[in-house]
Scaffold this motif. Structure first.
Motif, mmCIF file in Angstrom:
data_model
loop_
_atom_site.group_PDB
_atom_site.id
_atom_site.type_symbol
_atom_site.label_atom_id
_atom_site.label_comp_id
_atom_site.label_asym_id
_atom_site.label_seq_id
_atom_site.Cartn_x
_atom_site.Cartn_y
_atom_site.Cartn_z
ATOM 1 N N ALA A 1 -29.971 -20.279 38.702
ATOM 2 C CA ALA A 1 -29.613 -19.745 40.022
ATOM 3 C C ALA A 1 -29.446 -20.856 41.069
ATOM 4 C CB ALA A 1 -30.664 -18.743 40.481
ATOM 5 N N TYR A 2 -29.919 -22.057 40.763
ATOM 6 C CA TYR A 2 -29.766 -23.171 41.713
ATOM 7 C C TYR A 2 -28.310 -23.647 41.802
ATOM 8 C CZ TYR A 2 -34.903 -23.605 41.608
ATOM 9 O OH TYR A 2 -36.256 -23.382 41.684
ATOM 10 N N VAL A 3 -27.441 -23.012 41.068
ATOM 11 C CA VAL A 3 -26.003 -23.326 41.155
ATOM 12 C C VAL A 3 -25.509 -23.158 42.604
ATOM 13 C CG1 VAL A 3 -25.137 -20.995 40.584
ATOM 14 C CG2 VAL A 3 -23.821 -23.015 39.910
ATOM 15 N N THR A 4 -26.205 -22.348 43.380
ATOM 16 C CA THR A 4 -25.797 -22.151 44.783
ATOM 17 C C THR A 4 -25.950 -23.445 45.585
ATOM 18 O OG1 THR A 4 -28.016 -21.334 45.282
ATOM 19 C CG2 THR A 4 -26.327 -19.672 44.819
ATOM 20 N N TYR A 5 -26.931 -24.266 45.230
ATOM 21 C CA TYR A 5 -27.112 -25.546 45.941
ATOM 22 C C TYR A 5 -25.982 -26.523 45.605
ATOM 23 C CZ TYR A 5 -31.623 -23.631 47.049
ATOM 24 O OH TYR A 5 -32.596 -22.800 47.516
ATOM 25 N N VAL A 6 -25.505 -26.430 44.373
ATOM 26 C CA VAL A 6 -24.359 -27.252 43.953
ATOM 27 C C VAL A 6 -23.134 -26.843 44.775
ATOM 28 C CG1 VAL A 6 -22.832 -27.816 42.014
ATOM 29 C CG2 VAL A 6 -25.295 -27.514 41.609
ATOM 30 N N ALA A 7 -22.915 -25.537 44.876
ATOM 31 C CA ALA A 7 -21.748 -25.028 45.621
ATOM 32 C C ALA A 7 -21.836 -25.405 47.096
ATOM 33 C CB ALA A 7 -21.655 -23.515 45.455
ATOM 34 N N GLU A 8 -23.030 -25.295 47.659
ATOM 35 C CA GLU A 8 -23.187 -25.624 49.085
ATOM 36 C C GLU A 8 -22.876 -27.086 49.363
ATOM 37 O OE1 GLU A 8 -27.036 -24.160 50.284
ATOM 38 O OE2 GLU A 8 -26.332 -22.089 49.954
ATOM 39 N N GLU A 9 -23.328 -27.950 48.461
ATOM 40 C CA GLU A 9 -23.054 -29.383 48.645
ATOM 41 C C GLU A 9 -21.546 -29.665 48.535
ATOM 42 O OE1 GLU A 9 -24.981 -31.790 49.617
ATOM 43 O OE2 GLU A 9 -23.584 -33.451 49.267
ATOM 44 N N ILE A 10 -20.901 -29.030 47.582
ATOM 45 C CA ILE A 10 -19.454 -29.244 47.420
ATOM 46 C C ILE A 10 -18.717 -28.740 48.667
ATOM 47 C CG2 ILE A 10 -17.399 -28.691 46.051
ATOM 48 C CD1 ILE A 10 -19.232 -28.485 43.577
ATOM 49 N N ALA A 11 -19.146 -27.603 49.191
ATOM 50 C CA ALA A 11 -18.511 -27.057 50.403
ATOM 51 C C ALA A 11 -18.639 -28.061 51.553
ATOM 52 C CB ALA A 11 -19.153 -25.724 50.778
ATOM 53 N N LYS A 12 -19.823 -28.635 51.670
ATOM 54 C CA LYS A 12 -20.075 -29.613 52.738
ATOM 55 C C LYS A 12 -19.146 -30.827 52.575
ATOM 56 C CE LYS A 12 -24.258 -31.427 53.181
ATOM 57 N NZ LYS A 12 -25.706 -31.317 52.961
ATOM 58 N N LEU A 13 -19.056 -31.314 51.322
ATOM 59 C CA LEU A 13 -18.222 -32.500 51.052
ATOM 60 C C LEU A 13 -16.748 -32.228 51.339
ATOM 61 C CD1 LEU A 13 -19.864 -33.558 47.674
ATOM 62 C CD2 LEU A 13 -19.874 -34.909 49.783
ATOM 63 N N ARG A 14 -16.335 -30.976 51.150
ATOM 64 C CA ARG A 14 -14.922 -30.637 51.347
ATOM 65 C C ARG A 14 -14.661 -30.057 52.726
ATOM 66 N NH1 ARG A 14 -12.368 -30.318 45.959
ATOM 67 N NH2 ARG A 14 -10.572 -29.442 47.014
ATOM 68 N N ALA A 15 -15.704 -30.027 53.548
ATOM 69 C CA ALA A 15 -15.617 -29.477 54.898
ATOM 70 C C ALA A 15 -15.017 -28.069 54.894
ATOM 71 C CB ALA A 15 -14.811 -30.404 55.811
ATOM 72 N N THR A 16 -15.568 -27.249 54.004
ATOM 73 C CA THR A 16 -15.133 -25.854 53.949
ATOM 74 C C THR A 16 -16.388 -24.987 53.851
ATOM 75 O OG1 THR A 16 -13.720 -24.280 52.796
ATOM 76 C CG2 THR A 16 -14.832 -25.890 51.419
ATOM 77 N N ASN A 17 -16.209 -23.669 53.754
ATOM 78 C CA ASN A 17 -17.399 -22.824 53.614
ATOM 79 C C ASN A 17 -17.660 -22.518 52.140
ATOM 80 O OD1 ASN A 17 -15.680 -20.574 52.998
ATOM 81 N ND2 ASN A 17 -15.277 -20.447 55.197
ATOM 82 N N VAL A 18 -18.891 -22.136 51.875
ATOM 83 C CA VAL A 18 -19.300 -21.969 50.487
ATOM 84 C C VAL A 18 -18.563 -20.795 49.825
ATOM 85 C CG1 VAL A 18 -21.357 -20.525 50.878
ATOM 86 C CG2 VAL A 18 -21.315 -22.148 48.965
ATOM 87 N N GLU A 19 -18.171 -19.807 50.613
ATOM 88 C CA GLU A 19 -17.441 -18.653 50.056
ATOM 89 C C GLU A 19 -16.134 -19.099 49.415
ATOM 90 O OE1 GLU A 19 -18.923 -18.475 53.093
ATOM 91 O OE2 GLU A 19 -20.535 -17.195 52.306
ATOM 92 N N GLU A 20 -15.508 -20.079 50.029
ATOM 93 C CA GLU A 20 -14.256 -20.623 49.499
ATOM 94 C C GLU A 20 -14.505 -21.270 48.119
ATOM 95 O OE1 GLU A 20 -11.271 -20.376 50.307
ATOM 96 O OE2 GLU A 20 -10.159 -22.142 49.613
ATOM 97 N N ILE A 21 -15.630 -21.961 47.992
ATOM 98 C CA ILE A 21 -15.980 -22.596 46.714
ATOM 99 C C ILE A 21 -16.265 -21.520 45.657
ATOM 100 C CG2 ILE A 21 -17.617 -24.165 45.553
ATOM 101 C CD1 ILE A 21 -15.722 -25.519 47.628
ATOM 102 N N TYR A 22 -16.992 -20.488 46.051
ATOM 103 C CA TYR A 22 -17.269 -19.394 45.103
ATOM 104 C C TYR A 22 -15.979 -18.705 44.675
ATOM 105 C CZ TYR A 22 -22.218 -19.787 46.322
ATOM 106 O OH TYR A 22 -23.487 -20.254 46.513
ATOM 107 N N ARG A 23 -15.118 -18.429 45.652
ATOM 108 C CA ARG A 23 -13.864 -17.721 45.353
ATOM 109 C C ARG A 23 -13.039 -18.519 44.336
ATOM 110 N NH1 ARG A 23 -9.071 -18.357 45.859
ATOM 111 N NH2 ARG A 23 -9.292 -20.232 47.134
ATOM 112 N N ALA A 24 -12.862 -19.816 44.614
ATOM 113 C CA ALA A 24 -12.013 -20.644 43.752
ATOM 114 C C ALA A 24 -12.627 -20.831 42.369
ATOM 115 C CB ALA A 24 -11.780 -22.007 44.410
ATOM 116 N N THR A 25 -13.917 -21.125 42.320
ATOM 117 C CA THR A 25 -14.527 -21.428 41.015
ATOM 118 C C THR A 25 -14.632 -20.174 40.144
ATOM 119 O OG1 THR A 25 -16.730 -21.280 42.031
ATOM 120 C CG2 THR A 25 -15.796 -23.483 41.771
ATOM 121 N N THR A 26 -14.857 -19.022 40.768
ATOM 122 C CA THR A 26 -14.912 -17.776 39.992
ATOM 123 C C THR A 26 -13.517 -17.439 39.465
ATOM 124 O OG1 THR A 26 -16.821 -16.981 41.207
ATOM 125 C CG2 THR A 26 -15.497 -15.313 40.100
ATOM 126 N N GLU A 27 -12.530 -17.635 40.303
ATOM 127 C CA GLU A 27 -11.154 -17.380 39.867
ATOM 128 C C GLU A 27 -10.794 -18.291 38.685
ATOM 129 O OE1 GLU A 27 -8.429 -16.955 43.269
ATOM 130 O OE2 GLU A 27 -6.984 -18.102 42.061
#
Ligand code: NI
Length: 255
Positions: A219-245
């Motif tokens: 479940a700590y995968v959320t911390y990975v997503a949050e860090e990637i969102a920060k690095l890409r200057a986007t929100n975490v929902e965008e990371i979830y949407r893209a990676t799930t797709e």
């Protein structure tokens, strides 16, 4: 839904399995559990049947290639035919970090499993590649005909990531991206096209910040997503949407 494409939920030692599963369900996370040896393909097969949120890969890991026998591919085939939750081959690949003494055997078993995945209709490959970047791509170029591939726990340079993407290979980022000194992985996570990004944890190893030092869990995968969102200057929902797709494209059963 969030998809964790590489998580050894069956290998947790400190965290009770039921707790790890509950934490996944709470956040609507689906995880794919890889196997490592010619024996534990059976264990993973049984384990993923028990929990709705889990799927699996079967395959023999580079450090365990000595467990691979003439019977292994036959075993893998019957498991795949009997359990629709086995959705890929992994983790397979090359690892020259620990022991280079059986490089040739690693290559041979890697090739056999790629050819097997191809014959099974192009099952996705979950690839472990450590300090073997050139050989891994060379083998994939030569032997992979029709299977999609994922570089799990990506540890290469941005140049290597670009070489992978050129070939349609997906880049899966794990907890290392949250480490302060992980500049290479951060650079990759920040710059690759979102269409090739996947999330993972590789738990129980490589625990992300803020839990570094404790046992990792899926479940700590959320911390990975949050860090990637920060690095890409986007929100975490965008990371979830893209990676799930992306994951659903690779594994249509997850849709
Ligand atoms: Ni792993």
């Amino acid at each position: 839904m969030i998809i964790n494409t590489h998580s050894h939920v069956n290998m947790l030692r400190e965290t009770p399995i039921e707790t790890a599963i509950e934490n996944l369900n709470k956040q609507n996370i689906t995880a794919i559990v890889p196997s490592s040896t010619a024996q534990d393909i059976f264990e993973v097969n049984e384990f993923i049947k028990k929990y709705d949120c889990l799927y699996g890969y079967i395959g023999v890991f580079p450090e365990e290639v000595k467990t691979f026998t003439d019977k292994t591919l036959t075993d893998m085939e019957s498991l795949i035919r009997s359990n629709p939750k086995i959705i890929g081959i992994g983790e397979i690949g090359l690892d020259y970090y620990w022991d280079k003494s059986f490089k040739d055997l690693q290559k041979e078993v890697f090739i056999k499993q790629i050819e097997f995945a191809n014959e099974m209709g192009g099952l996705p490959l979950n690839i472990h590649c450590r300090e073997a970047f050139g050989d891994t791509l060379e083998i994939l170029d030569k032997y992979n005909k029709n299977s999609k591939a994922i570089m799990h726990c990506f540890s290469g340079s941005i140049e290597f990531a670009k070489e992978c993407i050129k070939r349609g290979i997906y880049i899966s980022i794990g907890g290392v991206v949250t480490f302060k000194n992980a500049s290479k992985v951060k650079e990759v996570a920040a710059n690759i096209p979102l269409e090739y990004l996947l999330l993972e944890t590789d738990d129980p190893y490589l625990t992300p910040v803020p839990y570094r030092g404790k046992e990792n869990q899926s479940a700590y995968v959320t911390y990975v997503a949050e860090e990637i969102a920060k690095l890409r200057a986007t929100n975490v929902e965008e990371i979830y949407r893209a990676t799930t797709e992306n994951a659903c494209k690779l594994f249509p059963i997850l849709n």
